[in-house]
Design a protein around this motif. Structure first.
Motif, PDB file in Angstrom:
ATOM      1  N   LEU A  54       0.821  -1.207   0.000  1.00 17.83           N
ATOM      2  CA  LEU A  54       0.000   0.000   0.000  1.00 17.83           C
ATOM      3  C   LEU A  54       0.860   1.264   0.000  1.00 17.83           C
ATOM      4  O   LEU A  54       0.492   2.280  -0.614  1.00 17.83           O
ATOM      5  N   GLY A  57       2.078   1.737  -3.510  1.00 15.19           N
ATOM      6  CA  GLY A  57       0.996   2.200  -4.365  1.00 15.19           C
ATOM      7  C   GLY A  57       0.758   3.689  -4.260  1.00 15.19           C
ATOM      8  O   GLY A  57       0.289   4.330  -5.209  1.00 15.19           O
ATOM      9  N   GLN A  58       1.114   4.261  -3.097  1.00 15.21           N
ATOM     10  CA  GLN A  58       0.926   5.702  -2.881  1.00 15.21           C
ATOM     11  C   GLN A  58       2.239   6.476  -2.987  1.00 15.21           C
ATOM     12  O   GLN A  58       2.270   7.673  -2.698  1.00 15.21           O
ATOM     13  N   PRO A 114       1.964  -2.462  -7.586  1.00 15.32           N
ATOM     14  CA  PRO A 114       0.829  -1.952  -6.809  1.00 15.32           C
ATOM     15  C   PRO A 114      -0.234  -1.319  -7.693  1.00 15.32           C
ATOM     16  O   PRO A 114       0.074  -0.526  -8.579  1.00 15.32           O
ATOM     17  N   ASP A 115      -1.462  -1.706  -7.449  1.00 14.70           N
ATOM     18  CA  ASP A 115      -2.591  -1.243  -8.249  1.00 14.70           C
ATOM     19  C   ASP A 115      -3.761  -1.014  -7.300  1.00 14.70           C
ATOM     20  O   ASP A 115      -4.164  -1.923  -6.579  1.00 14.70           O
ATOM     21  N   LYS A 116      -4.297   0.186  -7.317  1.00 17.11           N
ATOM     22  CA  LYS A 116      -5.396   0.503  -6.408  1.00 17.11           C
ATOM     23  C   LYS A 116      -6.586  -0.411  -6.637  1.00 17.11           C
ATOM     24  O   LYS A 116      -7.287  -0.776  -5.690  1.00 17.11           O
ATOM     25  N   ALA A 119      -5.840  -3.604  -4.734  1.00 14.19           N
ATOM     26  CA  ALA A 119      -5.408  -3.479  -3.334  1.00 14.19           C
ATOM     27  C   ALA A 119      -6.342  -4.215  -2.377  1.00 14.19           C
ATOM     28  O   ALA A 119      -5.887  -4.856  -1.428  1.00 14.19           O
ATOM     29  N   ASN A 120      -7.650  -4.128  -2.611  1.00 18.61           N
ATOM     30  CA  ASN A 120      -8.597  -4.812  -1.716  1.00 18.61           C
ATOM     31  C   ASN A 120      -8.391  -6.324  -1.746  1.00 18.61           C
ATOM     32  O   ASN A 120      -8.527  -7.003  -0.715  1.00 18.61           O
ATOM     33  N   ALA A 171      -4.430   2.025   4.059  1.00 17.07           N
ATOM     34  CA  ALA A 171      -5.634   1.773   3.262  1.00 17.07           C
ATOM     35  C   ALA A 171      -6.580   2.968   3.331  1.00 17.07           C
ATOM     36  O   ALA A 171      -7.168   3.371   2.320  1.00 17.07           O
ATOM     37  N   TRP A 174      -5.220   5.939   1.357  1.00 10.15           N
ATOM     38  CA  TRP A 174      -5.375   5.731  -0.090  1.00 10.15           C
ATOM     39  C   TRP A 174      -6.843   5.818  -0.500  1.00 10.15           C
ATOM     40  O   TRP A 174      -7.168   5.759  -1.684  1.00 10.15           O
ATOM     41  N   LYS A 175      -7.712   5.919   0.489  1.00 11.60           N
ATOM     42  CA  LYS A 175      -9.158   6.036   0.277  1.00 11.60           C
ATOM     43  C   LYS A 175      -9.720   4.843  -0.504  1.00 11.60           C
ATOM     44  O   LYS A 175     -10.503   5.014  -1.455  1.00 11.60           O
ATOM     45  N   LEU A 176      -9.332   3.662  -0.070  1.00 11.49           N
ATOM     46  CA  LEU A 176      -9.885   2.451  -0.662  1.00 11.49           C
ATOM     47  C   LEU A 176     -11.342   2.309  -0.258  1.00 11.49           C
ATOM     48  O   LEU A 176     -11.704   2.555   0.902  1.00 11.49           O
TER      49      LEU A 176
END
Length: 264
Positions: A54, A57-58, A114-116, A119-120, A171, A174-176
């Protein structure tokens, strides 16, 4: 861009080679306290790897996150092989076989760029790996019969919580789109706080562990101030990434001190 570097594969190869050497030593394999310690580390590593995914990813301290990711992947592989050789009961061997299967799927996902959007899924797999590792450590703790096994396990679980807190903070920053992440974050904070108080009251404490707990408590109080900032969406992920590592290092030292207690 992908993170599959020569350095990463070199670290994995070194871990496997190191495991092959250490597994040949019967004295180490008979170290029950070390088995509880290593099994507990697997819980922490499941969360640490995801936290680093994560962070990457950011683009949060990518140099540090990459290094931690490589190290964590290698350590998990090493511990898994060590524990599979150590396991004393059929139940523990079955649990480790299951965690090994979950690990293979999780590792494949965590090694992707990393891919949003993914991520989940990585978080979901890390939850499955954490659950499998939790089962393994409980069975290994039971098999040892050590009076100190419970305190090693409890202290070791704090390592996991330090990384779980950071994972869900990342998480959220990143506003998942998953409503349960805020609840999981708050629960991990509460569990760390409660367990730290329980450790401070343990009859197993020595002058050394009491000093380490005092240091850990001071670090924890500082960290909580950073956590509070997330309430109004002013996230400070770089700070939390740093403080979570300080917490992890403190709890790692404490767990090693408990591991070194007389085994009876």
């Amino acid at each position: 861009m992908p993170r599959l570097t020569i350095k990463h594969w070199f670290n994995i190869a070194l871990a496997l080679l190191f495991s092959a050497v250490t597994l040949s030593g019967h004295a180490e394999l008979s170290n029950d306290a070390e088995a509880v310690n290593r099994a507990g580390q697997q819980r922490m590593l499941s969360q640490r790897i995801t936290k680093n995914y994560l962070m990457l990813g950011q683009d949060i301290r990518p140099d540090i996150a990459n290094r931690q990711l490589d190290d964590s992947l290698a350590r998990f592989e090493e511990n898994q092989l060590w524990l599979e050789q150590y396991a004393k009961s059929d139940a523990a061997r079955a649990a480790l076989k299951n965690s090994g299967a979950v690990w293979q799927e999780f590792r494949q996902a965590a090694l992707q760029a990393p891919d949003k959007a993914q991520a989940n899924n990585v978080i979901t797999l890390s939850e499955a790996l954490l659950s499998a590792a939790e089962t393994s450590v409980k069975l290994i703790e039971q098999d040892t019969g050590l009076a100190s096994a419970e305190i090693i396990n409890r202290s070791g679980r704090q390592r996991m919580l330090s990384q779980r807190i950071a994972l869900y903070y990342m998480a959220l920053s990143w506003k998942l789109a998953e409503p349960s992440y805020s609840e999981r974050f708050n629960q991990a904070v509460s569990e760390f706080d409660q367990a730290l108080s329980q450790l401070e009251q343990s009859a197993h404490n020595t002058n050394e562990t009491r000093a380490l707990l005092k240091k850990a408590d001071a670090q924890w109080q500082f960290s909580r101030k950073g956590f509070a900032l997330s309430g109004d969406a002013r996230f400070v992920p770089t700070l939390i990434g740093t403080t979570s590592e300080s917490l992890l290092n403190n709890m790692e030292t404490l767990t090693k001190a408990y591991t070194a207690l007389p085994q009876s």
